[in-house]
Scaffold this motif. Structure first.
Motif, PDB file in Angstrom:
ATOM      1  N   HIS A  86      -8.455   3.225 -14.407  1.00  0.00           N
ATOM      2  CA  HIS A  86      -7.396   2.599 -15.200  1.00  0.00           C
ATOM      3  C   HIS A  86      -7.963   1.428 -15.997  1.00  0.00           C
ATOM      4  O   HIS A  86      -8.893   0.752 -15.555  1.00  0.00           O
TER       5      HIS A  86
ATOM      6  N   SER B 174       0.837  -1.198   0.000  1.00  0.00           N
ATOM      7  CA  SER B 174       0.000   0.000   0.000  1.00  0.00           C
ATOM      8  C   SER B 174       0.869   1.243   0.000  1.00  0.00           C
ATOM      9  O   SER B 174       1.825   1.319   0.764  1.00  0.00           O
ATOM     10  N   MET B 175       0.538   2.188  -0.853  1.00  0.00           N
ATOM     11  CA  MET B 175       1.278   3.466  -0.842  1.00  0.00           C
ATOM     12  C   MET B 175       0.472   4.560  -0.174  1.00  0.00           C
ATOM     13  O   MET B 175       1.007   5.388   0.542  1.00  0.00           O
TER      14      MET B 175
ATOM     15  N   PRO C  47       2.926  -3.951  -8.112  1.00  0.00           N
ATOM     16  CA  PRO C  47       3.724  -2.835  -7.580  1.00  0.00           C
ATOM     17  C   PRO C  47       5.208  -3.216  -7.453  1.00  0.00           C
ATOM     18  O   PRO C  47       5.523  -4.373  -7.180  1.00  0.00           O
ATOM     19  N   ASP C  48       6.086  -2.235  -7.638  1.00  0.00           N
ATOM     20  CA  ASP C  48       7.531  -2.488  -7.514  1.00  0.00           C
ATOM     21  C   ASP C  48       7.874  -3.147  -6.179  1.00  0.00           C
ATOM     22  O   ASP C  48       8.693  -4.065  -6.128  1.00  0.00           O
TER      23      ASP C  48
ATOM     24  N   GLY D 277      -7.686  -1.034  -6.390  1.00  0.00           N
ATOM     25  CA  GLY D 277      -7.086  -0.397  -7.557  1.00  0.00           C
ATOM     26  C   GLY D 277      -7.941   0.809  -7.906  1.00  0.00           C
ATOM     27  O   GLY D 277      -8.543   1.419  -7.003  1.00  0.00           O
TER      28      GLY D 277
ATOM     29  N   THR E 276      -3.215  -6.181  -2.349  1.00  0.00           N
ATOM     30  CA  THR E 276      -2.282  -5.381  -3.163  1.00  0.00           C
ATOM     31  C   THR E 276      -2.968  -4.316  -4.007  1.00  0.00           C
ATOM     32  O   THR E 276      -4.094  -4.509  -4.468  1.00  0.00           O
ATOM     33  N   TYR E 277      -2.262  -3.223  -4.210  1.00  0.00           N
ATOM     34  CA  TYR E 277      -2.705  -2.257  -5.219  1.00  0.00           C
ATOM     35  C   TYR E 277      -2.153  -2.680  -6.582  1.00  0.00           C
ATOM     36  O   TYR E 277      -1.406  -3.673  -6.681  1.00  0.00           O
ATOM     37  N   THR E 278      -2.564  -1.990  -7.627  1.00  0.00           N
ATOM     38  CA  THR E 278      -2.079  -2.227  -8.991  1.00  0.00           C
ATOM     39  C   THR E 278      -1.437  -0.935  -9.471  1.00  0.00           C
ATOM     40  O   THR E 278      -1.932   0.154  -9.177  1.00  0.00           O
ATOM     41  N   TYR E 279      -0.328  -1.060 -10.199  1.00  0.00           N
ATOM     42  CA  TYR E 279       0.396   0.146 -10.584  1.00  0.00           C
ATOM     43  C   TYR E 279       0.724   0.133 -12.064  1.00  0.00           C
ATOM     44  O   TYR E 279       0.552  -0.869 -12.749  1.00  0.00           O
ATOM     45  N   TYR E 280       1.259   1.252 -12.524  1.00  0.00           N
ATOM     46  CA  TYR E 280       1.598   1.437 -13.946  1.00  0.00           C
ATOM     47  C   TYR E 280       0.391   1.048 -14.800  1.00  0.00           C
ATOM     48  O   TYR E 280      -0.728   1.414 -14.466  1.00  0.00           O
TER      49      TYR E 280
ATOM     50  N   GLU F 273       0.138  -3.382 -13.570  1.00  0.00           N
ATOM     51  CA  GLU F 273       1.281  -4.176 -13.129  1.00  0.00           C
ATOM     52  C   GLU F 273       1.303  -4.413 -11.615  1.00  0.00           C
ATOM     53  O   GLU F 273       0.655  -3.705 -10.842  1.00  0.00           O
TER      54      GLU F 273
END
Ligand SMILES: Cc1cc2nc3c(=O)[nH]c(=O)nc-3n(C[C@H](O)[C@H](O)[C@H](O)COP(=O)(O)O)c2cc1C
Length: 145
Positions: free
Chosen positions: A95, A10-11, A65-66, A91, A56-60, A63
């Motif tokens: 997107h 999580s960010m 997450p790093d 998410g 989890t989140y989803t990024y980019y 994708e």
């Protein structure tokens, strides 16, 4: 008494809220819960619990997450041998690939031999009351699996 691992990424705290909610709910139900950030978790730790939950989140563009990449790669080396797992995550429907990291983790856990204890739950940004109801059903299904 079931032991449960919740590993979350999580960010901006949406997924932390999901992890915290699930942790409280499982604890109320009498389980022993351990919560950690994915970045601080070895995938091998998942072997030590009765039930594993990944949030989890989803990024980019859809994708992983790093900060969850290493953990994700390590899952491929696990032998989960029928261990019950569930995957949830927030998410954004803004997107194209809404919550796709949730699906990637679900597939990885299944391919590592996990037993899917519930359908995945995807949340749009911050969880609301309806989402918490879905998360409660998710948690109940995992406890009953
Ligand atoms: C640069 C960027 C890219 C993102 N890409 C996606 C995406 O492809 N799919 C998706 O569902 N959400 C995407 N999101 C939205 C986040 O996954 C969403 O805001 C999530 O709730 C963040 O969780 P957190 O508060 O736990 O960090 C993106 C967000 C940012 C900032």
């Amino acid at each position: 008494m079931a032991t449960i691992k919740i590993a979350y990424a999580s960010m901006t705290d949406n997924n932390k809220s999901i992890a915290d909610y699930l942790s409280e709910y499982f604890t109320q139900k009498g389980a022993i819960v351990d919560v950690s950030e994915i970045a601080d978790t070895d995938a091998e730790d998942l072997l030590d619990y009765d039930i594993d939950v990944i949030v989890t989140y989803t990024y980019y563009e859809g994708e992983i997450p790093d900060d969850a990449e290493d953990f994700f790669d390590e899952i491929k080396d696990l032998e989960l041998d029928g261990k019950v797992y569930g995957v949830a995550g927030s998410g954004s429907t803004d997107h194209e690939h809404f919550g796709r990291a949730v699906d990637y983790f679900d597939k990885a856990m299944q391919e590592a031999g996990g037993k899917k204890g519930s359908d995945v739950v995807k949340v749009d940004e911050e969880p609301d009351d309806t989402d918490f109801e879905h998360l409660k059903a998710f948690a109940d299904a995992l406890l009953e699996a």
